[in-house]
Design an enzyme around this catalytic site. Sequence first.
Site, short mmCIF file in Angstrom:
data_model
loop_
_atom_site.label_atom_id
_atom_site.label_comp_id
_atom_site.label_asym_id
_atom_site.label_seq_id
_atom_site.Cartn_x
_atom_site.Cartn_y
_atom_site.Cartn_z
N LYS A 136 0.83 -1.17 -0.05
CA LYS A 136 0.11 -0.16 0.18
C LYS A 136 0.66 1.29 -0.09
O LYS A 136 2.10 1.07 0.31
CB LYS A 136 -0.99 0.13 1.23
CG LYS A 136 -1.97 -1.13 0.66
CD LYS A 136 -3.29 -0.82 1.88
CE LYS A 136 -4.29 -2.10 1.51
NZ LYS A 136 -5.52 -2.22 2.42
N ARG A 158 -3.14 -10.26 5.19
CA ARG A 158 -3.32 -10.27 3.79
C ARG A 158 -2.16 -9.80 2.84
O ARG A 158 -1.92 -8.76 2.94
CB ARG A 158 -4.62 -9.53 3.49
CG ARG A 158 -5.24 -9.75 2.08
CD ARG A 158 -6.53 -8.67 2.07
NE ARG A 158 -7.26 -8.97 0.78
CZ ARG A 158 -7.06 -8.18 -0.24
NH1 ARG A 158 -5.91 -7.14 0.02
NH2 ARG A 158 -7.49 -8.25 -1.44
#
Length: 289
Positions: A234, A269
Amino acid sequence: MSAQHSLRFGFAVPGAQRGPDGLWHLRWTGTAVMGILNVTPDSFSDGGRHARLDAALASARAMRDAGALMLDVGGESTRPGSEPVPAHEELDRVLPLIRALRGEGVVISVDTMKPEVAQAALEAGAHLINDVTGLRDPQMVAVCAQARAPVCLMHMQGEPRTMQLAPHYDDVVTEVHTYLRDGAARVMAAGVPDVLLDPGIGFGKTLEHNLALLRAVDDLSAGPLPVLIAASRKRLIDFIAGVTDAAERDPGTLALHLHAARYGAAMVRAHAAAEHVQALRVQTALLNF
């Protein structure tokens, strides 16, 4: 010692055992890995890589064989600024893979915001619904409750198309954790058997908000429900380390996820599932002495 975690399902699941409550309990020790399997052409870091079923299935099997407990199949990008896709298009992407993975010995999560997609995915063999909107839609709650499927309930301020325009909180940790705990109580009261809590790193948060939430994983993990941290590749890693190419952010991802594991996260994740399984095993060996 590593913490024990579990999720309850209303139906048989690979690796789960039926308990006296009639539910199937999936149990694991320490931090498990949920491998990301995007079958979208526009995912922020691996768009198009799994557009072909054979490529997606090969990646799924590789992540399973490496030790990923769960695979998260997504047919619609939720990156900042993304536009929604029609339900029929999302289904065309995810259903062939879900059907192909039935009987492959892995727990299948489906990343969707649409109740009709969730219902079709569960009927095709999926086991868990991962809804980035936190099951705001009562119909999504009804679908999961009727199927007796657990959910991953995530916090997001706004929606993917607009969430990063001007995120604001008075106290991000208190607001996000309260939202997650209240949301879990709401959906479980409606019949959803169990919930994974996800603070939604990168979804309607600034760098400072994300860091505050990551530093407070122990607070969220102190409750009875398992916590998922999903920081893979991210943008906060770019803000911290100057890595503009999302595909090159796996080292930063590992640093964030190992931190989350030390603070009690039940699951992470990740795109690089095998690397995470290896790193988590080494960390566990170091800490359990």
